[in-house]
Design a protein around this motif. Structure first.
Motif, PDB file in Angstrom:
ATOM      1  N   ASN A   1       0.877  -1.159   0.000  1.00  0.00           N
ATOM      2  CA  ASN A   1       0.000   0.000   0.000  1.00  0.00           C
ATOM      3  C   ASN A   1       0.924   1.220   0.000  1.00  0.00           C
ATOM      4  N   HIS A   2       0.364   2.405  -0.121  1.00  0.00           N
ATOM      5  CA  HIS A   2       1.201   3.610  -0.242  1.00  0.00           C
ATOM      6  C   HIS A   2       2.145   3.768   0.942  1.00  0.00           C
ATOM      7  N   GLU A   3       1.641   3.506   2.149  1.00  0.00           N
ATOM      8  CA  GLU A   3       2.474   3.673   3.347  1.00  0.00           C
ATOM      9  C   GLU A   3       3.631   2.679   3.387  1.00  0.00           C
ATOM     10  N   SER A   4       3.322   1.402   3.139  1.00  0.00           N
ATOM     11  CA  SER A   4       4.390   0.393   3.223  1.00  0.00           C
ATOM     12  C   SER A   4       5.412   0.572   2.101  1.00  0.00           C
ATOM     13  N   PHE A   5       4.963   1.008   0.927  1.00  0.00           N
ATOM     14  CA  PHE A   5       5.875   1.249  -0.193  1.00  0.00           C
ATOM     15  C   PHE A   5       6.799   2.427   0.103  1.00  0.00           C
ATOM     16  N   THR A   6       6.218   3.505   0.629  1.00  0.00           N
ATOM     17  CA  THR A   6       7.028   4.688   0.971  1.00  0.00           C
ATOM     18  C   THR A   6       8.053   4.347   2.039  1.00  0.00           C
ATOM     19  N   LEU A   7       7.641   3.605   3.048  1.00  0.00           N
ATOM     20  CA  LEU A   7       8.566   3.217   4.113  1.00  0.00           C
ATOM     21  C   LEU A   7       9.657   2.293   3.586  1.00  0.00           C
ATOM     22  N   LYS A   8       9.268   1.304   2.791  1.00  0.00           N
ATOM     23  CA  LYS A   8      10.228   0.336   2.244  1.00  0.00           C
ATOM     24  C   LYS A   8      11.294   1.032   1.410  1.00  0.00           C
ATOM     25  N   ASN A   9      10.907   2.009   0.627  1.00  0.00           N
ATOM     26  CA  ASN A   9      11.853   2.689  -0.250  1.00  0.00           C
ATOM     27  C   ASN A   9      12.537   3.883   0.402  1.00  0.00           C
ATOM     28  N   GLY A  10      12.121   4.233   1.592  1.00  0.00           N
ATOM     29  CA  GLY A  10      12.686   5.393   2.268  1.00  0.00           C
ATOM     30  C   GLY A  10      13.526   5.000   3.468  1.00  0.00           C
ATOM     31  N   LYS A  11      13.042   5.380   4.617  1.00  0.00           N
ATOM     32  CA  LYS A  11      13.805   5.224   5.866  1.00  0.00           C
ATOM     33  C   LYS A  11      14.148   3.759   6.160  1.00  0.00           C
ATOM     34  N   LEU A  12      13.207   2.849   5.932  1.00  0.00           N
ATOM     35  CA  LEU A  12      13.468   1.434   6.209  1.00  0.00           C
ATOM     36  C   LEU A  12      14.624   0.921   5.346  1.00  0.00           C
TER      37      LEU A  12
END
Length: 190
Positions: free
Chosen positions: A137-148
């Motif tokens: 989803n948008h949140e998990s994708f943003t996190l996966k490609n960002g800070k995580l």
């Protein structure tokens, strides 16, 4: 030293060969996924990165010599947390209608030992090429490609035994970020 250099050269040669093979199937797979995604109202994220780089693949070959290399060609389908499970099943159904076959499904939303939250699905194309589709989803994708991802990149170069304190600290940071995500509706059905 010579043996190490040969292993690295071999990894790069194998990486280039595997990427050439992936390119032979990429155009048709991409076209099908874009068409299905559009019809379902989902997005495709990270399309520019659907092929692993030679360097990334060579590193994986070197560091994980027994790994199944099913993500040389990889895609991401993004939907809302409310529709993620429905979108997943509809995407799989549409792919199967086109002759694709599911080979593996890993739902890390239900994995209590991994801070990554996504659904990784390995699929065979009608011509027999195996690739990966991640569902986010948008949140998990943003996190996966960002800070995580930033933290993961710092952690993966550490020795978990020699650098145990830093390794654990980064692991805890990843979990802290991951715990803030909204769990998709009905995610346990996958």
């Amino acid at each position: 030293m010579e043996k190490r250099k040969n292993i690295e050269i071999d990894a790069y040669q194998q990486s280039r060969r595997l990427i050439r093979i992936a390119r032979n199937s990429e155009a048709v797979i991409t076209k099908n996924l874009l068409s299905i995604s559009s019809s379902l109202g989902t997005e495709m994220g990270g399309l520019d990165y659907r092929l692993k780089t030679v360097e990334s693949l060579a590193r994986k070959i070197k560091n994980e010599p027994n790994a199944k290399l099913r993500d040389v060609l990889r895609y991401t389908i993004i939907s809302s947390p409310q529709s993620q499970v429905d979108s997943y099943f509809k995407m799989i159904d549409e792919l199967q209608k086109k002759g694709y076959t599911i080979s593996a499904v890993k739902n890390d939303w239900s994995n209590s030992s991994n801070p990554y939250n996504g659904i990784n699905t390995n699929i065979f194309s009608p011509n027999g090429y195996e690739f990966e589709v991640q569902f986010h989803n948008h949140e998990s994708f943003t996190l996966k490609n960002g800070k995580l991802h930033e933290i993961y990149e710092r952690q993966r170069i550490l020795d978990p035994i020699k650098d145990v304190e830093e390794y654990r600290k980064l692991y805890d940071e990843m979990w802290s970020l991951s715990n803030g995500l909204r769990k998709p509706k009905n995610i346990e059905k996958i």
